[in-house]
Design a protein around this motif. Structure first.
Motif, mmCIF file in Angstrom:
data_model
loop_
_atom_site.group_PDB
_atom_site.id
_atom_site.type_symbol
_atom_site.label_atom_id
_atom_site.label_comp_id
_atom_site.label_asym_id
_atom_site.label_seq_id
_atom_site.Cartn_x
_atom_site.Cartn_y
_atom_site.Cartn_z
ATOM 1 N N VAL A 124 -61.014 17.631 -7.326
ATOM 2 C CA VAL A 124 -60.964 17.996 -5.901
ATOM 3 C C VAL A 124 -59.694 17.434 -5.259
ATOM 4 O O VAL A 124 -58.987 18.124 -4.515
ATOM 5 N N GLY A 125 -59.408 16.159 -5.549
ATOM 6 C CA GLY A 125 -58.194 15.557 -4.996
ATOM 7 C C GLY A 125 -56.939 16.279 -5.456
ATOM 8 O O GLY A 125 -56.007 16.497 -4.675
ATOM 9 N N LEU B 125 -54.310 18.163 -2.981
ATOM 10 C CA LEU B 125 -52.887 17.801 -2.999
ATOM 11 C C LEU B 125 -52.011 18.999 -3.351
ATOM 12 O O LEU B 125 -50.916 19.171 -2.794
ATOM 13 N N LEU B 126 -52.476 19.834 -4.265
ATOM 14 C CA LEU B 126 -51.714 21.028 -4.632
ATOM 15 C C LEU B 126 -51.546 21.945 -3.430
ATOM 16 O O LEU B 126 -50.446 22.440 -3.156
ATOM 17 N N GLY B 127 -52.636 22.163 -2.690
ATOM 18 C CA GLY B 127 -52.554 23.008 -1.495
ATOM 19 C C GLY B 127 -51.622 22.428 -0.446
ATOM 20 O O GLY B 127 -50.800 23.140 0.139
ATOM 21 N N VAL B 128 -51.744 21.112 -0.199
ATOM 22 C CA VAL B 128 -50.880 20.449 0.777
ATOM 23 C C VAL B 128 -49.418 20.550 0.354
ATOM 24 O O VAL B 128 -48.526 20.843 1.161
ATOM 25 N N GLY C 288 -43.466 17.783 -0.438
ATOM 26 C CA GLY C 288 -44.285 18.819 -1.061
ATOM 27 C C GLY C 288 -44.214 18.773 -2.569
ATOM 28 O O GLY C 288 -45.238 18.899 -3.262
ATOM 29 N N MET C 289 -43.005 18.560 -3.109
ATOM 30 C CA MET C 289 -42.860 18.487 -4.560
ATOM 31 C C MET C 289 -43.575 17.257 -5.123
ATOM 32 O O MET C 289 -44.182 17.311 -6.198
ATOM 33 N N ALA C 290 -43.516 16.149 -4.376
ATOM 34 C CA ALA C 290 -44.226 14.942 -4.824
ATOM 35 C C ALA C 290 -45.737 15.183 -4.834
ATOM 36 O O ALA C 290 -46.445 14.749 -5.764
ATOM 37 N N VAL D 94 -50.829 17.568 -10.245
ATOM 38 C CA VAL D 94 -50.861 17.872 -11.678
ATOM 39 C C VAL D 94 -51.416 16.683 -12.465
ATOM 40 O O VAL D 94 -52.222 16.850 -13.399
ATOM 41 N N VAL D 95 -50.998 15.473 -12.077
ATOM 42 C CA VAL D 95 -51.494 14.262 -12.755
ATOM 43 C C VAL D 95 -53.008 14.140 -12.572
ATOM 44 O O VAL D 95 -53.750 13.861 -13.533
ATOM 45 N N LEU D 96 -53.495 14.356 -11.350
ATOM 46 C CA LEU D 96 -54.935 14.224 -11.094
ATOM 47 C C LEU D 96 -55.735 15.289 -11.834
ATOM 48 O O LEU D 96 -56.806 15.003 -12.389
ATOM 49 N N LEU D 97 -55.234 16.512 -11.851
ATOM 50 C CA LEU D 97 -55.951 17.582 -12.550
ATOM 51 C C LEU D 97 -55.963 17.330 -14.056
ATOM 52 O O LEU D 97 -56.970 17.593 -14.726
ATOM 53 N N ALA D 98 -54.852 16.806 -14.580
ATOM 54 C CA ALA D 98 -54.817 16.479 -16.007
ATOM 55 C C ALA D 98 -55.797 15.346 -16.329
ATOM 56 O O ALA D 98 -56.504 15.379 -17.351
ATOM 57 N N ALA D 99 -55.862 14.345 -15.438
ATOM 58 C CA ALA D 99 -56.798 13.234 -15.645
ATOM 59 C C ALA D 99 -58.241 13.730 -15.597
ATOM 60 O O ALA D 99 -59.086 13.306 -16.397
ATOM 61 N N ALA D 100 -58.520 14.647 -14.671
ATOM 62 C CA ALA D 100 -59.875 15.203 -14.576
ATOM 63 C C ALA D 100 -60.241 15.940 -15.858
ATOM 64 O O ALA D 100 -61.370 15.818 -16.362
ATOM 65 N N ALA D 101 -59.289 16.690 -16.404
ATOM 66 C CA ALA D 101 -59.556 17.430 -17.641
ATOM 67 C C ALA D 101 -59.802 16.475 -18.812
ATOM 68 O O ALA D 101 -60.720 16.687 -19.618
#
Length: 248
Positions: free
Chosen positions: A8-9, A13-16, A223-225, A231-238
């Motif tokens: 979710v985070g 963050l991706l949307g923001v 925005g790039m940050a 990407v880091v959070l989504l990878a950690a979730a996976a």
């Protein structure tokens, strides 16, 4: 639960991040395409023999413009591409477009070793040039916009502010062109629009990159940050989710 919170985070963050990049006015996709390409002169392409392999990826071709029938403006500018966008701001809602003008002429991109044909009607937008920007009162617009202004007034109320952005490529400009390299039926090298269209720039590469970075570079960097952290959070979730799926 932890993978879900990370996911979710990451999505938030991706949307923001994407919103911030858009608000910055940056064009990172065009910037990556232009900066990442190999640069070649027209003569270097014409030197390719019929049996020589062609570049597999689009290249950045540098040359001058030659056009026998350019667009001639009221200020006697001679152009091969003329893009103008006129917008007005009604009392309710954001900016509304009342004109989107696109004119172009085919031209030759040349240097002292020869020339290659280009059709700028197949150019990606925006043209990477220094834009001519105007903003002011709707009352200063000429009569050609009367019908469009009346339509906006009927739908959203009478607009008060107006703005226009004009981008031009002149026959006197030195051009950077992102193009795919192909062969014509007779075996000669030719230019073709890559996926997404030609990228036309009248600026040196460093200046083009600064322009494509947008007028608000801090927003773009933020925005790039945010996108990178998402990407880091989504990878950690996976990664955290994989053991749970294996046990299921």
């Amino acid at each position: 639960m932890l993978p879900a919170w990370f996911a979710v985070g990451g999505l938030v963050l991706l949307g923001v991040g994407l919103v911030l990049i858009r608000r910055s006015g940056a064009r990172p996709a065009i910037g990556r395409r232009l900066a990442g390409a190999r640069q070649l002169r027209v003569g270097q392409l014409l030197d390719l023999a019929p049996g020589d392999p062609l570049p597999e990826r689009p290249v950045r071709v540098i040359g001058r413009i030659r056009c026998s029938e350019p667009i001639i403006t009221s200020q006697d500018d001679r152009l091969v591409a003329f893009h103008r966008d006129v917008e007005v701001a009604p009392p309710r809602g954001g900016w509304r477009s009342i004109e989107r003008l696109r004119e172009s002429r085919s031209f030759e991109l040349w240097d002292h070793d020869g020339s290659l044909q280009v059709d700028p009607a197949q150019a990606a937008e925006p043209l990477v040039v220094l834009p001519h920007v105007w903003a002011g009162s709707v009352a200063t617009l000429d009569e050609t916009y009367s019908e469009a202004l009346a339509r906006v007034a009927a739908e959203q109320g009478p607009p008060v502010r107006a703005r226009s952005t004009t981008r031009m490529v002149s026959i006197v400009d030195r051009l950077l062109l992102l193009a795919a390299i192909t062969r014509a039926a007779d075996g000669r090298v030719a230019l073709a629009p890559p996926r997404g269209g030609y990228v036309l720039s009248t600026l040196e590469l460093d200046d083009a990159m600064r322009l494509l970075g947008g007028p608000h570079p801090r927003l773009m960097l933020a925005g790039m940050a945010a996108v990178a952290l998402s990407v880091v959070l989504l990878a950690a979730a996976a990664l955290l989710l994989l053991p749970e799926l294996a046990r299921a």
